[in-house]
Design a protein around this motif. Structure first.
Motif, PDB file in Angstrom:
ATOM      1  N   PRO A 716       1.034  -1.154  -0.067  1.00  0.00           N
ATOM      2  CA  PRO A 716      -0.084   0.052   0.140  1.00  0.00           C
ATOM      3  C   PRO A 716       0.903   1.297  -0.052  1.00  0.00           C
ATOM      4  N   ASP A 717       1.963   1.318   0.434  1.00  0.00           N
ATOM      5  CA  ASP A 717       2.790   2.495   0.867  1.00  0.00           C
ATOM      6  C   ASP A 717       3.673   2.793  -0.046  1.00  0.00           C
ATOM      7  N   THR A 718       3.838   1.633  -1.229  1.00  0.00           N
ATOM      8  CA  THR A 718       4.862   1.806  -2.424  1.00  0.00           C
ATOM      9  C   THR A 718       4.060   2.448  -3.777  1.00  0.00           C
ATOM     10  N   ILE A 719       5.107   2.801  -4.544  1.00  0.00           N
ATOM     11  CA  ILE A 719       4.595   2.975  -5.944  1.00  0.00           C
ATOM     12  C   ILE A 719       5.588   2.182  -6.666  1.00  0.00           C
ATOM     13  N   LEU A 720       5.037   1.402  -7.924  1.00  0.00           N
ATOM     14  CA  LEU A 720       5.641   0.619  -8.632  1.00  0.00           C
ATOM     15  C   LEU A 720       5.805   1.243 -10.028  1.00  0.00           C
ATOM     16  N   LEU A 721       6.998   0.902 -10.816  1.00  0.00           N
ATOM     17  CA  LEU A 721       7.084   1.286 -12.248  1.00  0.00           C
ATOM     18  C   LEU A 721       7.360  -0.120 -13.004  1.00  0.00           C
ATOM     19  N   LEU A 722       6.407  -0.426 -13.790  1.00  0.00           N
ATOM     20  CA  LEU A 722       6.555  -1.792 -14.550  1.00  0.00           C
ATOM     21  C   LEU A 722       6.556  -1.282 -15.999  1.00  0.00           C
ATOM     22  N   CYS A 736      -0.620   5.384  -0.840  1.00  0.00           N
ATOM     23  CA  CYS A 736       0.013   6.245  -1.808  1.00  0.00           C
ATOM     24  C   CYS A 736      -1.217   7.152  -2.555  1.00  0.00           C
ATOM     25  N   ALA A 737      -2.019   6.429  -3.180  1.00  0.00           N
ATOM     26  CA  ALA A 737      -3.227   6.761  -3.847  1.00  0.00           C
ATOM     27  C   ALA A 737      -4.011   7.730  -3.022  1.00  0.00           C
ATOM     28  N   ALA A 738      -4.355   7.396  -1.835  1.00  0.00           N
ATOM     29  CA  ALA A 738      -5.293   8.061  -1.042  1.00  0.00           C
ATOM     30  C   ALA A 738      -4.503   9.249  -0.630  1.00  0.00           C
ATOM     31  N   TRP A 739      -3.332   9.361  -0.214  1.00  0.00           N
ATOM     32  CA  TRP A 739      -2.624  10.677  -0.069  1.00  0.00           C
ATOM     33  C   TRP A 739      -2.735  11.584  -1.268  1.00  0.00           C
ATOM     34  N   ARG A 740      -2.487  11.007  -2.331  1.00  0.00           N
ATOM     35  CA  ARG A 740      -2.469  11.956  -3.566  1.00  0.00           C
ATOM     36  C   ARG A 740      -3.670  12.504  -3.743  1.00  0.00           C
ATOM     37  N   GLU A 741      -4.952  11.896  -3.536  1.00  0.00           N
ATOM     38  CA  GLU A 741      -6.040  12.242  -3.838  1.00  0.00           C
ATOM     39  C   GLU A 741      -6.525  13.345  -2.726  1.00  0.00           C
ATOM     40  N   ASP A 781      -3.935   3.239 -10.098  1.00  0.00           N
ATOM     41  CA  ASP A 781      -3.968   2.887  -8.633  1.00  0.00           C
ATOM     42  C   ASP A 781      -4.494   1.528  -8.405  1.00  0.00           C
ATOM     43  N   GLN A 782      -4.013   0.853  -7.077  1.00  0.00           N
ATOM     44  CA  GLN A 782      -4.460  -0.304  -6.704  1.00  0.00           C
ATOM     45  C   GLN A 782      -5.951  -0.187  -6.548  1.00  0.00           C
TER      46      GLN A 782
END
Length: 831
Positions: A716-722, A736-741, A781-782
């Motif tokens: 939940p607290d990481t960002i992934l680059l695929l 991370c998505a909730a914090w950004r929102e 986002d997840q």
């Protein structure tokens, strides 16, 4: 020759080549036991550092072996007798005399460039081949697309016109229900010839319809056009006396294909005025789109004007062909587009005729295409004499017929780009990158376009092994020789292929067959030699020949080698110092190159075999390879150990089995053809990214870290680059998505979070800046819908059937890598 370590990437940096094994077993039996293909991935136009090749092309013809069946080019591995001025060809062992101008000056201290030891690659600019002139570009535009799409497309092409060298030739064709060939050499007002789109047109017919047929007294002896009314010029603006001696090709070059410096204003005004195809379309029918007819008219135009000069036909397609030759679907909307199931059951009546039509376009007007074999093979033979490249840029939410057109694109070495809209960066940037130029500081080629035309590749080998075939954007030239193996892989039965259009990234896989019998071991110190000869037309119109020569060792296995022993204890170089060292063949394995070579064979076999059979063949190959090279106690899976040279190979195969190249679920026939075509022309690094995508993890705990391609990596607290090559995905964990929102990143006290959000986006941009085709960029986002692009690629170590564990759940019935490896170990150690 025994080495503790082989630098498997060294030959890629110095010669543009990756080999599956750098030390080869000396007998056919031992090579068969190695399971992995003996092959090379060769990038013919790769720019090499100055220490590995002359910085500029050599301005003279190469010195070649005098043997009729060899003709190898002089290289650093030739034995030279400076006293008698002779050199020995390493391929056929023939003694050759140096020409007088070499013999007078050559000495141990005064060597020509091609004999300098580090210059295993030399490029020659052939002075005896006349220049072909500037390249031509014919833009073929689908006007059935919506108006917004046409506006975006017109804007992109106008930008391209400004990138072209001023002497480049340009032509313009639009098509919908009918085909319009625009006469851009006609001043004053726009003028176009309209050709019905419901049938195929040969070169002679197109010449006649465009008013370019030779008149009486000319080269062709055709009938003259009707006289013009009093006080007016002849239709093409020349007096009758001069017109009588003008060939159809010259008329095309004067009226339809002009230098961009002369016609850019005219072409831009036509593009500004582009309108959607005016023919009415009933609500229960698809629009009438004559893609095949337009392609036949365009290829005829190029055949008339520039039969041997470099040219690109660039097709911009916004939907399926529904009319005339190449039709893939009926106009009635009640009839569905063909699917994988329809094609496998032969239930699609339009598929085979469309494939045959596009294959016939490549062989038109080429007698070589009349050789025995299928129409596809004939088309391939023909393309050797043509320097015309066909590119397809398809932007549509529906299928457009990429599967059927793939044969023609491959036969000419063209590019494929598949997108949703002409406004997407996937299309707009990819189109610009077709016209990439070399950096200004590159010697001799600085500022010139990277594309090349009419390329052919010939492979020479020493006597102990032969060429089995090639897989990539190649077509067989049917050239037989003593080094052609009876065992065919891909396009075999020859040692020479046509590549058509090439660029510095085009990579071909060549497969070899070791023919030396085990009864006669090779002498110690014996070397094997491979020479790649690539002849091509440079963007400046000159013909060049690049010769790359490779040398490598053989290994004679001692009697009894291969018997299984207990696994080694941890020690130096991965084995116990008290035990015998592993064989050089094992130590020289390049698991990355071998995975790509295996993937290309698997993809090639899907064209003639059921995908399930191909998957079984891949599984059997992996089991046999592990059984040969792993250390284990028979019937004890817990004792199974793989050396570092092989440790990643099983997971490459695991991800290959799950990839879009072998799994047709959730992809259309067009998408499958597109993905497979790109895999077959990219280099080792890019191909590996397609097979096993890369994953980077960003968090507050430190700098970005490579992460396992596993569901455990989703936090939940990481960002992934695929990076999957075709897609670049930035995936935000739930927190991370909730914090950004909540816009925390806009507050000064949360600058660290802002930096965390920006870091993967900057890295994603870096990835996309250097790639062709440009990947689709996805931010998700997840637990949201687009998260599927990431979740589908992860190893499902946690599924809806699992209990406990961290990470995210993947809803799938696929086995995980752990289960896959357990089964592999169990089967590999069976006695």
């Amino acid at each position: 020759m025994q080495q503790d370590h082989f630098d498997v990437s060294y030959t890629e940096e110095t010669a543009g080549t990756r080999l599956s094994f750098h030390c080869w077993p000396s007998s056919r039996l031992e090579a068969t036991r190695c399971v992995a293909p003996m092959g090379a991935l060769y990038t013919p136009l790769k720019k090499l550092p100055p220490a590995c090749a002359p910085p500029t092309a050599l301005q003279y013809d190469p010195i070649r072996c005098s043997t009729a069946t060899c003709h190898a080019v002089l290289n650093p591995y030739c034995q030279v007798d400076f006293r008698t001025k002779l050199w020995v060809c390493p391929f056929c062992l023939t003694r050759n005399h140096f020409p007088p101008h070499y013999a007078e000056n050559i000495s141990e201290n005064n060597l020509p460039a091609e004999l300098i030891p580090q210059f295993a690659t030399c490029e020659y600019e052939l002075p005896n081949v006349p220049p072909a002139g500037p390249p031509a570009f014919v833009f073929c535009i689908d006007t059935c697309a919506p108006v917004e799409e046409l506006t975006e497309l017109a804007d992109s092409i106008q930008q391209i016109l400004n990138l072209l060298p001023e002497d480049s030739l340009v032509g313009l064709i639009t098509f919908g229900t009918n085909v319009q060939v625009h006469e851009i050499g006609f001043g004053g007002l726009p003028k176009a010839y309209v050709i019905r789109g419901n049938k195929e047109y040969g070169t002679a017919k197109v010449s006649q319809l465009l008013g370019c047929a030779p008149v009486a007294g000319g080269k062709g002896g055709g009938a003259p056009p009707p006289p013009a009314p009093p006080g007016q010029q002849q239709p093409n603006g020349l007096p009758p006396q001069q017109q009588a001696y003008e060939s159809p090709g010259q008329q095309v070059l004067r009226r339809f294909l002009l230098p961009v410096s002369e016609c850019s204003m005219t072409v831009e005004s036509i593009l500004d005025d582009l309108r959607k195809d005016p023919w009415p379309v009933p609500s229960d029918k698809r629009v009438a789109r004559c893609t095949g007819c337009a392609m036949s008219v365009a290829t005829s135009l190029l055949d008339l004007a520039l039969p041997r000069s470099g040219a690109r036909l660039m097709m911009f397609v916004g939907g399926p062909c529904t009319s005339g030759p190449g039709q893939i679907v009926n106009r009635l909307k009640t009839e569905d587009m063909r699917s994988h199931a329809d094609i496998s059951r032969n239930a699609e009546p339009l598929h085979k005729p469309a494939c045959e039509f596009y294959a016939s376009l490549a062989k038109r007007n080429h007698p070589a295409a009349g050789k025995k074999g299928s129409s596809t093979q004939a088309a391939a033979n023909a393309s050797a004499t043509s320097a015309h490249v066909v590119d397809v840029f398809a932007c549509s939410l529906d299928q457009v017929g990429m599967l059927e057109m793939a044969e023609l694109v491959e036969a000419t070495g063209g590019q494929m780009v598949l997108g949703d809209s002409f406004g997407q960066s996937v299309f707009k940037e990819s189109l610009r990158r077709v016209f990439r130029t070399f950096e200004p500081d590159v010697p001799e080629d600085g500022g010139k376009m990277q594309m090349a035309f009419g390329a052919t590749l010939e492979v020479l080998t020493s006597r102990e092994f032969k060429v089995s075939g090639a897989i990539g954007p190649v077509t067989s030239l049917g050239k037989k020789g003593p080094n052609v193996s009876d065992l065919e892989v891909g396009k075999g039965g020859t040692n020479a292929w046509s590549l058509g259009g090439v660029d510095p990234g085009t990579t071909v896989a060549i497969y070899f067959d070791i023919t030396n019998p085990g009864t006669s071991p090779l002498p110690e110190g014996k070397r094997r030699f491979i020479q790649f000869l690539t002849k091509y037309q440079h963007a400046n119109g000159r013909t060049r020949l690049r010769a790359t020569t490779l040398c490598g060792p053989w290994y004679n296995p001692p009697p009894g080698e291969g018997e299984k022993r207990a696994p080694p204890q941890p020690g130096v170089n991965g084995y116990n110092g008290n035990m015998e060292q592993p064989s050089p063949v094992k130590m020289s394995f390049d698991q990355e190159a071998a995975a790509v070579l295996l993937a290309r064979v698997a993809v090639d076999r899907t064209g003639s075999e059921d995908v399930a059979d191909v998957l079984r063949w891949v599984d059997r190959s992996l089991i046999r390879l592990c059984s040969k090279f792993a250390d284990y106690v028979p019937d004890d899976p817990n004792s199974f150990r793989l050396a570092p040279e092989f440790s990643l190979f099983p997971q490459f195969v695991f991800h290959l089995r799950r990839s879009q190249f072998l799994q047709l679920f959730n992809s259309s026939p067009d998408e499958a053809a597109y993905y497979r075509y790109i895999l077959n022309r990219e280099n080792t690094t890019n191909s590996l990214v397609m097979i096993q995508p890369t994953l980077l993890s960003y968090s507050f705990n430190g700098p970005p870290q490579p992460a396992l391609l596993d569901s455990q990596s989703v936090r939940p607290d990481t960002i992934l680059l695929l990076d999957t090559f075709f897609h670049v995905v930035v995936f935000h964990g739930e927190t991370c998505a909730a914090w950004r929102e909540q816009r925390y990143h806009e507050q000064e006290e949360h600058a660290a979070f802002r930096d965390l959000l920006e870091a993967p986006q900057a890295d994603a941009q870096t990835i996309m800046d250097n790639r062709f085709p440009v990947p689709r960029y996805i931010v998700c986002d997840q637990h949201k819908s687009e998260a599927r692009f990431l979740m589908a690629k992860l190893n499902p170590s946690q599924t809806h059937n699992s209990e406990g564990g961290g990470g995210a759940q993947v809803f799938t019935d696929d086995v995980s890598l752990r289960v896959f490896m357990e089964h592999l170990m169990k089967l590999a150690v069976q006695s």
